[in-house]
Scaffold this active site. Structure first.
Site, PDB file in Angstrom:
ATOM      1  N   MET A   1       0.846  -1.194   0.000  1.00 36.16           N
ATOM      2  CA  MET A   1       0.000   0.000   0.000  1.00 36.16           C
ATOM      3  C   MET A   1       0.888   1.252   0.000  1.00 36.16           C
ATOM      4  O   MET A   1       1.530   1.573   1.000  1.00 36.16           O
ATOM      5  CB  MET A   1      -0.941  -0.023   1.192  1.00 36.16           C
ATOM      6  CG  MET A   1      -1.850  -1.247   1.208  1.00 36.16           C
ATOM      7  SD  MET A   1      -3.002  -1.286   2.606  1.00 36.16           S
ATOM      8  CE  MET A   1      -4.123   0.048   2.147  1.00 36.16           C
TER       9      MET A   1
ATOM     10  N   GLY B   1      -0.048   4.327  -0.317  1.00 35.74           N
ATOM     11  CA  GLY B   1      -0.713   5.531   0.157  1.00 35.74           C
ATOM     12  C   GLY B   1      -1.523   6.198  -0.927  1.00 35.74           C
ATOM     13  O   GLY B   1      -2.151   7.227  -0.702  1.00 35.74           O
ATOM     14  N   GLY B   2      -1.556   5.579  -2.113  1.00 31.89           N
ATOM     15  CA  GLY B   2      -2.337   6.089  -3.233  1.00 31.89           C
ATOM     16  C   GLY B   2      -3.646   5.350  -3.396  1.00 31.89           C
ATOM     17  O   GLY B   2      -3.911   4.347  -2.721  1.00 31.89           O
ATOM     18  N   VAL B   3      -4.447   5.814  -4.353  1.00 35.58           N
ATOM     19  CA  VAL B   3      -5.781   5.269  -4.521  1.00 35.58           C
ATOM     20  C   VAL B   3      -5.765   3.870  -5.143  1.00 35.58           C
ATOM     21  O   VAL B   3      -6.563   3.008  -4.765  1.00 35.58           O
ATOM     22  CB  VAL B   3      -6.666   6.234  -5.340  1.00 35.58           C
ATOM     23  CG1 VAL B   3      -6.127   6.427  -6.752  1.00 35.58           C
ATOM     24  CG2 VAL B   3      -8.114   5.763  -5.374  1.00 35.58           C
TER      25      VAL B   3
ATOM     26  N   CYS C   1      12.547  -1.366  -9.596  1.00 32.80           N
ATOM     27  CA  CYS C   1      11.865  -1.458  -8.304  1.00 32.80           C
ATOM     28  C   CYS C   1      10.952  -2.679  -8.264  1.00 32.80           C
ATOM     29  O   CYS C   1      10.906  -3.404  -7.258  1.00 32.80           O
ATOM     30  CB  CYS C   1      11.066  -0.183  -8.041  1.00 32.80           C
ATOM     31  SG  CYS C   1      10.245  -0.145  -6.424  1.00 32.80           S
TER      32      CYS C   1
ATOM     33  N   CYS D   1       9.968   8.507  -8.364  1.00 29.56           N
ATOM     34  CA  CYS D   1       9.495   8.677  -6.991  1.00 29.56           C
ATOM     35  C   CYS D   1      10.544   9.263  -6.071  1.00 29.56           C
ATOM     36  O   CYS D   1      10.215   9.994  -5.131  1.00 29.56           O
ATOM     37  CB  CYS D   1       8.974   7.355  -6.444  1.00 29.56           C
ATOM     38  SG  CYS D   1      10.248   6.113  -6.123  1.00 29.56           S
TER      39      CYS D   1
END
Length: 376
Positions: A17, A19-21, A111, A210
């Site tokens: 997760m 922290g985005g939708v 990543c 990012c």
């Protein structure tokens, strides 16, 4: 056909997760499907900022809190795992080294390969989880014999299979992408998040790289590598100007060349080659960018490796179009020939091969052959 490793029982799922939708909705869908879901936020920065700048950056304290709040609403356990050292070594340092060597890397692929489906997956499996769930838009198809394939998302406009082309059989066997099976727009995903009571429903997407929150890649590299003045030359070797570091350029680049002398034909010039050894950037006309073939190294296959030459479509950038190619493995390297010349192909980029919507595999571009003289 399914998007989970098995259908016979609920799975223990670790939901990454951000922290985005997207990742929040993916975790909610996995939980709603009856799986035993635990949320985890990856702390990838050693010095996270309190707040992101608009839609730039990620992995901030704010993102961690947003992920925790989403997990609370979904009703799943939540943890923060510190993978900052691994991320710095495998993604950030690799990114800097590639640019220093005159190549153009894609940190999102690295990543996915090294962090989300290696470090994270290894830890998840060691803790008894069956799968890692992410908010990527891609589809996993399970065949009658139990083997799994990676396919483009149902919504091609949101498809992210390109950045997942590095996943091998083992990683694919434990991957779950709940957003890939439905043809939904981002607006519909946000509406679903709002219906579920997730506060991230209106949170802006993160763009660019990012770990470069201000979006200034050249400035980031300059701080890491230092300024190193060199020459900008044309194809004949004539000096046209100077630069402050060859690492600040990529093949196909048009803007930011700062060449005072116009081309003889008055047309724009583009970066054709970058030589880190001589710290020289070569520029020329658009036609000189035409690439007819390439060699790629470190192939990774989403299934069995091709046994001979084949015809595929290839994607060369995360949001690029497909182009028809013939490809075969030669002494462990991927030899690719384009049906029609393509432009803007740089060493360091990934080429991902497709058979229809199925991802065949990927490799890192090492050298290109141009329609005109020379190879990059």
């Amino acid at each position: 056909m399914t998007d989970t490793p098995q259908r016979t029982r609920p799975l223990r799922v670790l939901a990454a997760m951000s922290g985005g939708v997207d990742s929040a909705v993916a975790a909610a869908r996995a939980a709603e499907a009856g799986h035993d879901v635990t949320g985890v936020h990856l702390a990838l920065s050693a010095n996270p900022q309190s707040f992101r700048t608009g839609a730039r950056g990620c992995c901030t304290i704010e993102d961690s809190r947003d992920a925790r709040r989403a997990a609370d609403v979904i009703g799943i356990p939540f943890y923060v795992w510190d993978l900052a050292d691994r991320f710095r070594e495998d993604v950030v340092e690799d990114f800097v080294a590639e640019y220093e060597a005159g190549r153009t890397p894609n940190p999102c692929l690295r990543c996915n390969e090294k962090i989300k489906f290696a470090a994270l997956l290894d830890k998840a499996l060691a803790l008894g989880f069956d799968a890692v769930c992410t908010g990527h838009y891609a589809k996993v198809v399970t065949l009658p014999d139990g083997t799994r394939e990676l396919h483009r998302a149902s919504d091609l406009a949101k498809d992210q299979s390109y950045v997942l082309g590095v996943l091998d059989d083992r990683q694919l066997a434990h991957a779950m992408f709940p957003l890939g099976d439905t043809v939904t727009t981002k607006e519909e995903i946000r509406a679903e998040a709002e219906r579920r009571g997730l506060a991230v429903a209106k949170k802006p997407d993160s763009h660019d790289i990012c770990f470069i929150a201000d979006g200034d890649t050249q400035g980031f590299l300059a701080r890491r590598l230092g300024k190193a003045e060199g020459d900008i030359v044309d194809e004949a070797g004539n000096r046209l100007g100077t630069h402050e570091g060859a690492y600040g350029f990529t093949i196909g680049q048009r803007k930011g060349l700062r060449i005072g002398t116009p081309a003889p034909d008055g047309k724009p010039r583009y970066v054709l080659d970058i030589s880190p050894v001589t710290n020289t950037v070569t520029v020329g006309p658009a036609a000189s960018l035409d690439v007819t073939a390439l060699t790629a190294v470190k192939p990774r296959w989403c299934g069995a490796a091709p046994s001979g030459p084949g015809t595929y479509t290839a994607q060369l950038r995360a949001h690029g179009e497909e182009t028809e190619v013939t490809a075969e493995l030669v002494d462990g390297e991927l030899s690719v020939h384009f049906t029609e010349p393509v432009r803007g192909v740089a060493p360091g980029q990934a080429i991902v091969l497709y058979d229809g919507t199925r991802v065949v595999g990927s490799a890192t571009i090492a050298a290109t052959r141009r329609a005109t003289a020379g190879a990059a």
